[in-house]
Design an enzyme around this catalytic site. Structure first.
Site, PDB file in Angstrom:
ATOM      1  CE  LYS A  82      -3.493   1.787   2.559  1.00  0.00           C
ATOM      2  NZ  LYS A  82      -4.809   1.422   3.789  1.00  0.00           N
ATOM      3  CB  SER A 157      -7.718   3.768   3.441  1.00  0.00           C
ATOM      4  OG  SER A 157      -6.297   3.138   4.845  1.00  0.00           O
ATOM      5  CB  SER A 181      -7.981   0.444   6.540  1.00  0.00           C
ATOM      6  OG  SER A 181      -8.416   1.614   6.223  1.00  0.00           O
TER       7      SER A 181
END
Length: 474
Positions: A82, A157, A181
């Protein structure tokens, strides 16, 4: 029956095949890179392409194996990271244009652990601005789509992580979770994950040294973790990511497997609060998961969880108090209009505390966690919805302030409440509804990720994995 392409193989199978010399790391990486080139232009899940470096790393991995060097558990296995995690030489932008040149001087703790295990990073995945939305869009890299349906969100996220691994880009995706997330993208994309106990996986970004450390409760409520297509791969990702890194003073050297419990293990099947407006078909699939556990030998009881509403409110008050005091000015300076709208909607569910209120809330957290842990002594596993509704549109939190607030308070109350506790929680798919995935959440006591994953595996054995259905669509 046609042989499955390499990119469809599990991480466990891939690592084993490379170790035994049945396939080279270079072949594996090329397969995933080709898949990325085929599907990512439509999805926009991977926003930094590291395929050239990955192919070089794969060749080096093959030479290391050929020379008899000791190899790690993920030797040659493609993974994604990420974009809010440091990868040496890459920008940790966190989806914010102002941070596009925030170049990492070194690897984060998780990146370093993955490399030590021999994993090969093929790309960096998208996140919303500041990683503080449940919907993955930002002005720097744009919108990430859900591979099942472009009209619904891929979550956030870690939305890029969930979408990429579901689509077949990388065998394991890194993500992190401060309010859901990891678990929300797993739910939305029909894959599996574990939010580990706080302290299980070391967390540190060298770019943090440029400024202040994260607020205290943000540190205690956030976890790094793996997203993968099967529970077995999630367990492997957890094992690798959890290796010690001295840069995280909160890391705990707890064993990955705890003492065996006397069976049958009691499962608390969470009752739905009366004020939660859910989709009956979603709840029916959660009940199906409860039946799967019962058929696997678990002793399932439908019970109320210990003050779910108060626990969720404690999370909301603490996270948004810290955000308001220490982060909001920066967010308003550098965030987009859509991001500010989303944050204001979420803040509408919280009470921004004064100094005394904040200190009392931190103290109250100990009592709340104690009550949950006592509950988990009687019921070592909790089964709950992750969401009581189907996956919403890709920008549902911007539809209205009321919708933005209801998403987290109504739809996802079972999700974010767990963050304030720091307890482990897994998500595993249980079925499709209208052609899109639905998953369930499994919670256990501190450092008992093994109990979460064992229960998730029991559901997966009966429900199956879902991504094959996605891939069959072409």
């Amino acid at each position: 029956m046609a042989k499955a392409p390499i990119w469809q193989w599990s991480a466990v199978k891939t690592a084993r095949a490379i170790r035994k010399g049945k396939v080279s790391a270079e072949e594996v990486v090329h397969s995933h890179v080709d898949r990325m080139k085929a599907v990512n232009p439509k999805l926009n899940a991977v926003v930094v392409d590291l395929s050239k470096d990955a192919i070089k790393a794969a060749r080096a991995a093959d030479k290391a194996r050929a020379s008899g060097e000791e190899i790690g558990a993920l030797h040659g296995v493609p993974v994604t990271i990420k974009i809010n995690l440091d990868v040496k030489g890459q920008a940790n932008s966190n989806g914010v244009p102002a941070f596009k040149d925030n170049i990492a001087p070194d690897d984060s703790a998780v990146t370093a652990n993955l490399r030590k295990a021999g994993a090969i990073i093929i790309g960096l995945t998208n996140t919303p601005e500041f990683s503080m939305r449940g919907f993955t869009d930002n002005p720097l890299h744009g919108l990430t789509l859900n591979p099942w349906d472009p009209k619904i969100t891929c979550g956030g996220s870690s939305g890029g992580a969930g979408a990429s691994v579901a689509a077949g880009i990388g065998a394991i995706a890194h993500g992190n979770d401060i309010g859901g997330s990891l678990r929300w993208p797993a739910f939305c994309n029909g894959v599996a994950t574990i939010k580990p106990t706080q302290g299980r996986i070391p967390a540190f970004n060298p770019t943090q040294l440029k400024g202040d450390e994260r607020p205290l409760m943000a540190q205690f409520m956030s976890s790094q973790g793996p997203i993968a297509r099967s529970v077995e791969d999630v367990a492997l990702g957890l094992e690798v990511m959890a290796m010690r890194d001295p840069r995280d003073p909160w890391w705990v050297p707890a064993p990955l497997k705890g003492p065996k419990l006397k069976g049958p293990i009691k499962v608390a099947f969470a009752k739905i609060p009366r004020d939660m407006k859910g989709d009956t078909k979603v709840i029916s699939l959660v009940r199906t998961a409860a039946d799967h556990l019962a058929n696997a030998g678990y002793d399932v009881h439908e019970v109320e969880l210990p003050d779910l509403d108060g626990t969720w409110k404690l999370w909301s008050d603490l996270i948004f108090t810290e955000l308001t005091v220490l982060q909001e000015a920066t967010m308003r300076q550098h965030g987009s209009a859509d991001f500010i709208t989303a944050i204001e909607s979420m803040k509408g569910t919280s009470t921004v505390l004064d100094r005394e209120g904040y200190m009392k809330a931190i103290a109250r957290r100990t009592r709340v966690l104690r009550n949950w842990m006592l509950f988990l002594e009687e019921y070592p596993v909790i089964l709950s919805p992750l969401s009581v509704r189907k996956t919403p549109s890709f920008n549902a939190d911007l539809e209205s302030p009321e919708r933005g607030r209801s998403l987290f308070w109504n739809d996802l109350r079972f999700m974010s409440a767990i963050n304030v506790l720091g307890l482990p929680a897994a998500v595993v798919p249980v079925g499709l509804l209208g052609g899109t995935p639905i998953g369930v959440q499994l919670i256990a006591s501190r450092y008992r990720e093994d109990l979460c994953l064992k229960a998730a595996e029991a559901i997966e054995e009966r429900a199956g994995t879902l991504v094959e259905t996605l891939w069959a669509r072409g």
